[in-house]
Design an enzyme around this catalytic site. Structure first.
Site, PDB file in Angstrom:
ATOM      1  N   GLU A  38       0.805  -1.223   0.000  1.00 21.32           N
ATOM      2  CA  GLU A  38       0.000   0.000   0.000  1.00 21.32           C
ATOM      3  C   GLU A  38       0.840   1.275   0.000  1.00 21.32           C
ATOM      4  O   GLU A  38       0.559   2.215   0.732  1.00 21.32           O
ATOM      5  CB  GLU A  38      -0.965  -0.030   1.206  1.00 21.32           C
ATOM      6  CG  GLU A  38      -1.895  -1.226   1.126  1.00 21.32           C
ATOM      7  CD  GLU A  38      -2.809  -1.332   2.325  1.00 21.32           C
ATOM      8  OE1 GLU A  38      -2.357  -1.107   3.453  1.00 21.32           O
ATOM      9  OE2 GLU A  38      -4.009  -1.639   2.121  1.00 21.32           O
TER      10      GLU A  38
HETATM   11  N1  IFG Z   1      -4.407  -4.274   4.357  1.00 23.80           N
HETATM   12  C1  IFG Z   1      -3.179  -3.812   5.000  1.00 23.80           C
HETATM   13  C2  IFG Z   1      -3.009  -4.160   6.466  1.00 23.80           C
HETATM   14  C3  IFG Z   1      -4.324  -4.125   7.234  1.00 23.80           C
HETATM   15  C4  IFG Z   1      -5.329  -5.011   6.519  1.00 23.80           C
HETATM   16  C5  IFG Z   1      -6.596  -5.172   7.355  1.00 23.80           C
HETATM   17  C6  IFG Z   1      -2.030  -5.768   4.023  1.00 23.80           C
HETATM   18  C7  IFG Z   1      -0.778  -6.349   3.457  1.00 23.80           C
HETATM   19  C8  IFG Z   1      -5.626  -4.411   5.164  1.00 23.80           C
HETATM   20  N2  IFG Z   1      -2.033  -4.421   4.283  1.00 23.80           N
HETATM   21  O1  IFG Z   1      -2.983  -6.488   4.256  1.00 23.80           O
HETATM   22  O2  IFG Z   1      -2.111  -3.220   7.055  1.00 23.80           O
HETATM   23  O3  IFG Z   1      -4.797  -2.809   7.388  1.00 23.80           O
HETATM   24  O4  IFG Z   1      -7.396  -6.206   6.869  1.00 23.80           O
END
Ligand code: IFG
Length: 488
Positions: free
Chosen positions: A302
């Site tokens: 992200e």
């Molecule tokens: N995506 C984010 C996490 C977390 C997750 C919650 C990944 C690799 C959503 N990154 O999953 O930091 O916020 O379900």
């Protein structure tokens, strides 16, 4: 063994006649000094509920009324495989390596009544059904991830989670040690990371961090259960805690304010500044020195606040830093945008076409892929709309939804040989206590252990009653599991 409920399902089981009864004369014997620890682990596990002495001693030949850990196993079983032979007079455990003996212990405890998990003495009898088991894992990477950054969980909570992972033959625990809301590991060369980054957590909850001694204690506890710790320092995004601790890490030289919300993707290390790489190198050096396992996870997810081209250069450069510290880099799937080291591992979590492309690109460069599909293995997803904890962005995940998927066909075109294994991730935006962790992990976690260990060709209809039979075991262990309707 006719009505066994072992999870993960062993490769091969042949029932025998009768049973081996544990009694006051039963001893645990071992043929080689390397097996003393696992013999003691088994005895220590069984003594409280059975009330039996179960002395542990070096074997003196083949004697009756023994649980006998011995060598001379078929090398085909590999580093984690084992063979169990149970007759009314003796239990023989054979494995090429101590890990295999340890996994035989998990199977033995599951062949005994669930009450054996109790910490107080229970009425017997304590019978092991006769038969033979030949067992070994499908994948070498069978991990759980615990997010200790959004909310902090102390050493005792992590040890408790490790105990539960060991029961289901997981062999790795991925600790998400840093994020926007908190930095959870002491780094001596950058002390404000823990001092400042350890003060906060989501929603203003108390922070916390592991001293290097705490982390070493977690590593040792995990190693005694054949679990490798995979520490993650997420970068270049999910770094607000570090950017709040050190102004010089920010492109504008101004320290960020601490963040206790739950947004993602807004932060970025300053990829143009050389101090950023000195910082990363110092962190990786200290973490590598504290981590006997071969992996360091550098995150990479992200990175919405980092330019794509700069991201690619950054992730390629940081992989090299990891390698220079003698470890193999692990990263979230977006790292597949960058050039990948052949010894790197990519963790697939997003379900979008470009995410699949990143996994294919990584595999094409010789890297391995860990499968953590968010709509199957993200245990922070609610079970259904009534679930008080958790998120919903990847959809609701029932025990059935988390069990009914097949790794080898998840990503079309991905060579099954490139799959290292699976991971069950537990993000902690909404989780505060170990009871919250257990509520979201159980009853879904064992199914992911089975997907990582057992041969392909599973069916929910066959697995469901076997899983339901584990509820009394969780009761005996005091696990705060969700009473899922499809397990009633
Ligand atoms: N995506 C984010 C996490 C977390 C997750 C919650 C990944 C690799 C959503 N990154 O999953 O930091 O916020 O379900």
């Amino acid at each position: 063994m006719q009505t066994h409920n072992i999870i993960p399902m062993p490769v091969q089981m042949t029932p025998g006649a009768g049973a081996f009864a544990l009694d006051a004369e039963t001893a645990v014997a071992y043929d080689a000094p390397a097996l003393a620890a696992v013999a003691e682990f088994l005895a220590g596990l069984l003594r409280p509920a059975t009330g039996l002495p179960l002395p542990v001693q070096p074997a003196t030949g083949a004697q009756p009324n023994r649980i006998h850990f011995t060598t001379g196993a078929d090398p085909e079983l590999g580093d984690e495989g084992y063979e169990l032979a149970i007759t009314p007079t003796v239990v023989t455990v054979r494995a090429p390596q101590p890990a295999g003996h340890f996994y035989a212990v998990q199977t033995l405890r599951q062949l005994l009544p669930p009450a054996v998990e109790s910490s107080t003495q229970q009425p017997g009898p304590w019978l092991l059904p006769a038969g033979t088991i030949r067992d070994y894992p499908r994948y070498g990477w069978r991990s759980a991830m615990l997010d200790v950054a959004r909310h902090f969980f102390g050493v005792a909570d992590v040890k408790r989670y490790i105990d539960l992972l060991a029961l289901y033959k997981f062999n790795r625990l991925h600790l998400h040690l840093s994020d926007d809301q908190g930095w959870r590991i002491e780094i001596k060369s950058w002390p404000r990371l823990a001092e400042v980054g350890g003060r906060t957590a989501v929603g203003g909850a108390p922070g916390g961090y592991y001293t290097q001694a705490d982390y070493a204690a977690i590593v040792a506890y995990a190693a005694a259960r054949h679990i490798v710790i995979v520490p993650e320092i997420d970068m270049p995004s999910h770094t607000n805690a570090a950017l709040a601790a050190y102004a010089e890490l920010n492109c504008d030289g101004v320290a960020r304010s601490p963040y206790t919300g739950v947004e993602v993707g807004f932060s970025s290390l300053c990829v143009e500044k050389e101090i950023t790489y000195r910082f990363i190198d110092d962190v990786l050096r200290e973490l590598a020195a504290l981590t006997p396992g071969p992996y360091l996870h550098i995150g990479g997810d992200e990175a919405h606040a980092t330019l794509d081209e700069e991201y690619r250069i950054f992730m390629a450069r940081v992989q090299e830093l990891v390698s220079r510290h003698g470890k193999r880099p692990v990263g979230w799937e977006e790292m597949g945008k960058a050039q990948m080291r052949r010894d790197a591992l990519l963790q697939q979590w997003r379900l979008t076409p470009d995410a699949a492309d990143h996994a294919l690109s990584a595999a094409a460069q010789g890297a391995q892929v860990i499968l953590a599909p968010a709509n199957r293995t993200y245990l922070d997803m609610k079970y259904d709309e009534q679930t008080p904890l958790g998120l919903t962005w990847a959809g609701y995940i029932t025990p059935e939804q988390s069990y009914t998927w097949e790794p080898s066909t998840l990503i079309p075109g991905l060579d099954p040989a490139a799959i290292a294994g699976v991971e069950a991730a537990l993000w902690a935006e909404t989780l505060v206590t170990i009871a919250d962790i257990e509520y979201m992990a159980f009853p879904r976690l064992p199914g992911i252990a089975e997907i990582g260990w057992s041969p392909a060709g599973r069916s929910w209809d066959e697995y469901r009653p076997r899983l339901a039979a584990h509820k009394p075991r969780w009761d005996a262990l005091g696990v705060n599991y969700y009473k899922a309707p499809d397990l009633e």
